[in-house]
Design a protein around this motif. Structure first.
Motif, PDB file in Angstrom:
ATOM      1  N   LEU A  86      36.940  36.639  41.973  1.00  0.00           N
ATOM      2  CA  LEU A  86      35.513  36.330  42.124  1.00  0.00           C
ATOM      3  C   LEU A  86      34.697  36.988  41.012  1.00  0.00           C
ATOM      4  O   LEU A  86      33.830  36.363  40.411  1.00  0.00           O
ATOM      5  N   THR A 255      37.316  33.619  51.349  1.00  0.00           N
ATOM      6  CA  THR A 255      37.182  33.562  49.882  1.00  0.00           C
ATOM      7  C   THR A 255      37.280  32.131  49.346  1.00  0.00           C
ATOM      8  O   THR A 255      36.434  31.723  48.548  1.00  0.00           O
ATOM      9  N   LEU A 289      28.996  33.942  44.081  1.00  0.00           N
ATOM     10  CA  LEU A 289      30.347  34.511  43.963  1.00  0.00           C
ATOM     11  C   LEU A 289      30.324  36.035  44.020  1.00  0.00           C
ATOM     12  O   LEU A 289      31.151  36.654  44.685  1.00  0.00           O
TER      13      LEU A 289
END
Length: 635
Positions: A86, A255, A289
């Motif tokens: 990320l 995620t 993110l």
């Protein structure tokens, strides 16, 4: 995702020296970052300044190098969706849209947050290691009058060791000579020193304060109390609580969803909304993110449980894993064994009642002979009351009848010694079934010969232990092999909610099954507290098995999920309180992280929050969660 690292967001577990070494590159990156801001040119001010790149790119690589390499390694192993991934795509995206200072800021603040996180984890570990700094390094081995200093591992069972004033007791053993005060606080949490005299036991980790002691070793170091404590606390994280497992599962789905959501934010609005620019919505996607990185949860939850186990150990309560802390927090009924748990387990003969013309001395001698091979506390008290050497050559065909008593032949006569059930089983006529107190009945060749009354004192804190549990809304019960009369007296004196008496060892398991079935209907947990070998099956069967670790049998301690080093029943309520506090703090962290993340995700999506704020939100939540988790250690 969370499973891809153990401590720290990127899988670090740093010692103090290593942490100090990591401040230097962060400081260099911070200086370059500040210098880079001087050269920074927004996108509309062209041409791009070479100086900006020359300063900010090295700052980015110094601060983010570890994240980039970890993301690359994980990518090769097929672990795509983790926080390193990320951070990498968010910062590379920022560089692509010429938000270079923000890319550096993301990595820099992330590293600073990491350092603080690792410092917090290290501090928690150090406080537990300080608690366990009682591990003895040497033992004074005595052989033929000469004393040599050796490692505790090199001492065998049966060897003699000398413990001088001010030294730690290196191994568990029995005192042969000397009298002293010993500090047991490291093992039991008790601040008042204990008086030790010949015949008493000492445990590894106790500190000898006043006099010299000669000790016969009873256990190798690997099986000593302190070795077990070290092992328990260090490996407490191996048995994960359901909450930890939930977070690991959650992260696995969370995620990819965040990455897909970010892609949607980057790609869809420019296609669907008139006037929406690709650069603006890509930037918002990058903010999403960064915000979504679940570092605070990943670190603070195991740290919370680790702190709970450490905090309990400070109080002399050993919890063998975070899963048992979770179970303790849900306990609504505690079932106690009687002898050695609620009572001292040190019986004393208070009355000898004869029958069929025997004298009190004759009856006591006969009882002592029959009980000569038994380790039961009742047998020990009878032998102590008799107080003379016992001729064992006259005793033949010794047989213990579980839950009833003993049969043996003494000088050719068949003698029975046991409880009222034994008399009924053997069909021996007798005029009294109910006698106040613990009773050993005797019969010779099928004829009743009298009984011996034995008293067992309640532990000092037994009544307070029951009262404390009631204040917590926890029900209490007692299971005992003793007679109905004794059980009723103790239950009334302590204020127990219910009891079951005259139980054989296997009956205790059946009785606990009844409690477990009742608890299942309300989704609550049952704890059983015991100390004897015959308690091991019940301890194993309970949702939470608790053993008295001071006097308790090895079998009970090995089987238990929680061990109370002081033998104090009041510690049960304390253990439940620590477990509930741990659980409360863990859930506070989960809710805090979720609420802040959702808020900033919403703000990021509508363009209110920028990358800087996203990083502050992520690092700030992680640090708050970690500071909160640290409170458990102060239990």
């Amino acid at each position: 995702m969370a499973g891809s690292h153990s401590h720290g967001c990127c899988g670090h577990d740093h010692g103090v020296d290593e942490l100090e070494g990591r401040w230097a590159p962060v400081a260099v990156a911070a200086l370059l970052f500040v210098l880079g801001l001087v050269f920074y040119q927004p996108l509309h001010n062209t041409p791009f300044a070479i100086a900006e790149y020359a300063v900010l790119l090295p700052a980015y690589l110094i601060s983010g190098g570890q994240v980039l390499t970890t993301a690359g390694r994980n990518l090769l192993k097929g672990r795509i969706f983790d926080e390193n991934f990320l951070m990498t795509i968010a910062t590379l995206g920022a560089i692509a849209i010429h938000e270079l200072p923000e890319a550096v800021a993301v990595m820099l603040f992330f590293q600073i947050g990491e350092l603080f996180q690792n410092y917090s984890v290290g501090r928690a570990r150090r406080s537990i290691k300080a608690l366990l700094a009682v591990r003895p390094d040497t033992a004074n081995l005595q052989v033929d009058g000469a004393i040599s200093t050796v490692s505790p591992d090199a001492v065998n069972v049966g060897d003699l060791i000398v413990v001088r004033p001010g030294e730690k007791v290196p191994l568990d053993g029995a005192v042969l000579e000397g009298k002293s005060l010993v500090d047991t606080s490291a093992l039991t949490g008790e601040s008042v020193p204990r008086t030790i005299t010949p015949g008493k036991s000492v445990l590894a980790g106790m500190i000898n304060q006043s006099g010299g002691l000669t000790v016969e070793v009873t256990k190798p170091f690997s099986e000593s109390s302190i070795a077990k404590i070290l092992d328990l606390v260090e490996n407490a994280s191996s048995k994960k609580a359901e909450t930890e497992k939930f977070i690991t599962r959650f992260a696995r789905y969370y995620t990819p969803v965040v990455v897909l959501l970010s892609l949607a934010v980057a790609l869809l609005p420019p296609l669907l909304i008139p006037g929406a620019t690709q650069a603006d919505w890509t930037y918002r996607a990058l903010v999403l993110l960064v915000i979504s990185c679940p570092c605070g949860l990943v670190i603070s939850i195991p740290l919370g449980y680790f702190g709970g186990v450490g905090g309990a150990a400070k109080q002399g309560i050993l919890v063998k894993g975070s899963t048992f802390l979770d179970a303790l927090a849900q306990v609504k009924t505690v079932v106690f064994d009687k002898t050695g748990t609620l009572t001292q387990g040190t019986f004393q003969v208070t009355d000898v009642v004869t029958h069929n013309g025997l004298s009190q001395h004759q009856l006591l001698k006969l009882a002592a002979q029959v009980e000569s091979q038994s380790n039961h506390p009742v047998a020990q008290s009878i032998r102590l009351a008799y107080g003379q050497a016992i001729e064992t050559v006259d005793i033949k065909n010794y047989e213990e009848i579980a839950g009833h008593g003993i049969r043996a032949q003494v000088q050719g006569r068949t003698v029975l010694a046991g409880n009222d059930r034994l008399l009924h089983r053997e069909q021996i006529p007798h005029d009294r079934c109910v006698v106040e107190g613990t009773v050993a009945h005797l019969a010779i060749d099928g004829e009743y010969s009298g009984h011996i009354v034995i008293a067992d004192e309640l532990k000092q804190d037994a009544a307070e232990a029951i009262a404390a549990l009631h204040r917590q809304g926890v029900a209490t019960a007692m299971l005992t092999g003793d007679n109905q009369s004794v059980a009723d007296t103790i239950a009334r004196r302590l204020g127990l909610d219910q009891y079951r008496a005259e139980l054989l060892p296997e009956d205790k398991v059946d009785a606990l099954e009844d409690f477990l079935q009742q608890a299942q209907q309300t989704n609550n947990k049952i704890a059983f507290v015991g100390d004897g070998i015959n308690d091991a099956p019940v301890i194993a069967r309970a949702d939470v098995g608790i053993a008295m670790g001071g006097l308790g049998s090895d079998a009970a301690i090995e089987t238990a999920d929680v061990v109370i080093m002081t033998d104090a029943p009041s510690k049960v309520a304390e253990a439940i309180q620590i477990a509930q506090k741990t659980r409360r703090i863990v859930w506070q962290n989960i809710i805090l992280a979720m609420v802040v993340k959702l808020l900033f995700i919403a703000l990021g999506a509508i363009g209110v929050a920028n990358l800087w704020e996203a990083v502050f939100a992520d690092v700030g939540v992680a640090l708050l969660a970690i500071l909160n988790a640290g409170r458990v250690l102060k239990s």
